[in-house]
Design a protein around this motif. Sequence first.
Motif, PDB file in Angstrom:
ATOM      1  N   THR A  43       1.023  -1.159  -0.093  1.00 34.26           N
ATOM      2  CA  THR A  43      -0.118   0.139   0.014  1.00 34.26           C
ATOM      3  C   THR A  43       0.936   1.283  -0.042  1.00 34.26           C
ATOM      4  OG1 THR A  43      -1.891  -1.095   1.148  1.00 34.26           O
ATOM      5  CG2 THR A  43      -1.855   1.298   1.274  1.00 34.26           C
ATOM      6  N   TYR A  44       0.668   1.931  -0.975  1.00 30.49           N
ATOM      7  CA  TYR A  44       1.430   3.205  -1.024  1.00 30.49           C
ATOM      8  C   TYR A  44       0.549   4.295  -0.968  1.00 30.49           C
ATOM      9  CZ  TYR A  44       5.188   0.616  -3.223  1.00 30.49           C
ATOM     10  OH  TYR A  44       5.851  -0.496  -3.396  1.00 30.49           O
ATOM     11  N   GLU A  45       0.974   5.501  -0.143  1.00 37.16           N
ATOM     12  CA  GLU A  45       0.316   6.677   0.261  1.00 37.16           C
ATOM     13  C   GLU A  45       0.965   8.051  -0.188  1.00 37.16           C
ATOM     14  OE1 GLU A  45      -1.853   7.494   4.105  1.00 37.16           O
ATOM     15  OE2 GLU A  45       0.140   8.051   4.421  1.00 37.16           O
ATOM     16  N   TRP A  46       0.288   8.890  -0.909  1.00 35.08           N
ATOM     17  CA  TRP A  46       0.684  10.114  -1.214  1.00 35.08           C
ATOM     18  C   TRP A  46       0.279  11.242  -0.070  1.00 35.08           C
ATOM     19  CZ3 TRP A  46       4.146  11.656  -4.914  1.00 35.08           C
ATOM     20  CH2 TRP A  46       4.500  10.824  -5.603  1.00 35.08           C
ATOM     21  N   THR A  47       1.127  11.761   0.330  1.00 32.22           N
ATOM     22  CA  THR A  47       0.775  13.018   1.161  1.00 32.22           C
ATOM     23  C   THR A  47       1.011  14.386   0.428  1.00 32.22           C
ATOM     24  OG1 THR A  47       1.646  11.807   3.159  1.00 32.22           O
ATOM     25  CG2 THR A  47       1.218  14.070   3.533  1.00 32.22           C
ATOM     26  N   ALA A  48       0.116  15.095   0.522  1.00 30.73           N
ATOM     27  CA  ALA A  48       0.211  16.432  -0.081  1.00 30.73           C
ATOM     28  C   ALA A  48      -0.001  17.578   1.041  1.00 30.73           C
ATOM     29  CB  ALA A  48      -0.812  16.812  -0.950  1.00 30.73           C
ATOM     30  N   THR A  49       0.952  18.493   0.953  1.00 24.56           N
ATOM     31  CA  THR A  49       0.977  19.526   2.129  1.00 24.56           C
ATOM     32  C   THR A  49       0.728  20.948   1.398  1.00 24.56           C
ATOM     33  OG1 THR A  49       2.365  18.178   3.365  1.00 24.56           O
ATOM     34  CG2 THR A  49       2.224  20.566   4.053  1.00 24.56           C
ATOM     35  N   ALA A  50      -0.381  21.394   1.805  1.00 25.48           N
ATOM     36  CA  ALA A  50      -0.441  22.967   1.067  1.00 25.48           C
ATOM     37  C   ALA A  50       0.299  24.029   1.613  1.00 25.48           C
ATOM     38  CB  ALA A  50      -1.892  23.257   1.348  1.00 25.48           C
ATOM     39  N   GLN A  51       1.089  24.888   1.211  1.00 22.20           N
ATOM     40  CA  GLN A  51       1.966  25.621   1.964  1.00 22.20           C
ATOM     41  C   GLN A  51       2.127  26.995   1.249  1.00 22.20           C
ATOM     42  OE1 GLN A  51       5.450  22.087   2.319  1.00 22.20           O
ATOM     43  NE2 GLN A  51       5.789  23.586   0.961  1.00 22.20           N
ATOM     44  N   THR A  52       2.284  28.006   2.310  1.00 13.72           N
ATOM     45  CA  THR A  52       2.480  29.235   1.681  1.00 13.72           C
ATOM     46  C   THR A  52       3.803  29.649   1.112  1.00 13.72           C
ATOM     47  OG1 THR A  52       3.202  29.938   4.051  1.00 13.72           O
ATOM     48  CG2 THR A  52       0.819  30.094   3.568  1.00 13.72           C
ATOM     49  N   LYS A  53       4.857  28.963   1.433  1.00 12.97           N
ATOM     50  CA  LYS A  53       5.961  29.248   0.708  1.00 12.97           C
ATOM     51  C   LYS A  53       6.638  27.771   0.286  1.00 12.97           C
ATOM     52  CE  LYS A  53       7.399  30.622   4.654  1.00 12.97           C
ATOM     53  NZ  LYS A  53       8.182  31.250   5.786  1.00 12.97           N
ATOM     54  N   LYS A  54       7.598  28.032  -0.794  1.00 11.32           N
ATOM     55  CA  LYS A  54       8.053  26.609  -1.314  1.00 11.32           C
ATOM     56  C   LYS A  54       8.659  25.749  -0.231  1.00 11.32           C
ATOM     57  CE  LYS A  54      10.710  24.891  -5.160  1.00 11.32           C
ATOM     58  NZ  LYS A  54      11.346  25.444  -6.457  1.00 11.32           N
TER      59      LYS A  54
END
Length: 128
Positions: A102-113
């Motif tokens: 099982t593979y999981e993508w994590t996405a983090t919304a950020q204000t800076k790079k």
Amino acid sequence: MKKILLAATCILAAGPALAFDIGFDWSGLKSCTNGKPNTVANPAFQVSGVPAGTKFIRFKLTDRDVPNYNHGGGVVAYNGQKVIAPGAFKYKSPCPPSGHHTYEWTATAQTKKNGGALATARAARKYP
């Protein structure tokens, strides 16, 4: 009192805020089951509920069965798009040496790079 009731009514009428969410699938991914991942372009990601103020989204792939292996990911500029197109970054593909992982993508919304995290979303799939 009328101002407070009016403000509360406006907030309730707007409805709940959408939670940050991502989706993806393995379509078009070259088959790999020998334990030696290929370097490949990211899958298309569908994003929704992205928080206001998001300028970048950081993606990272984790194999839940071997969490210490670094599959990598990438950072993508965000301008309100609903889909992050394939080829925005490269990573090491899923490639379990035997059976399904099982593979999981994590996405983090950020204000800076490189920081300013606003919210995190996750999506997981089995491979192959």
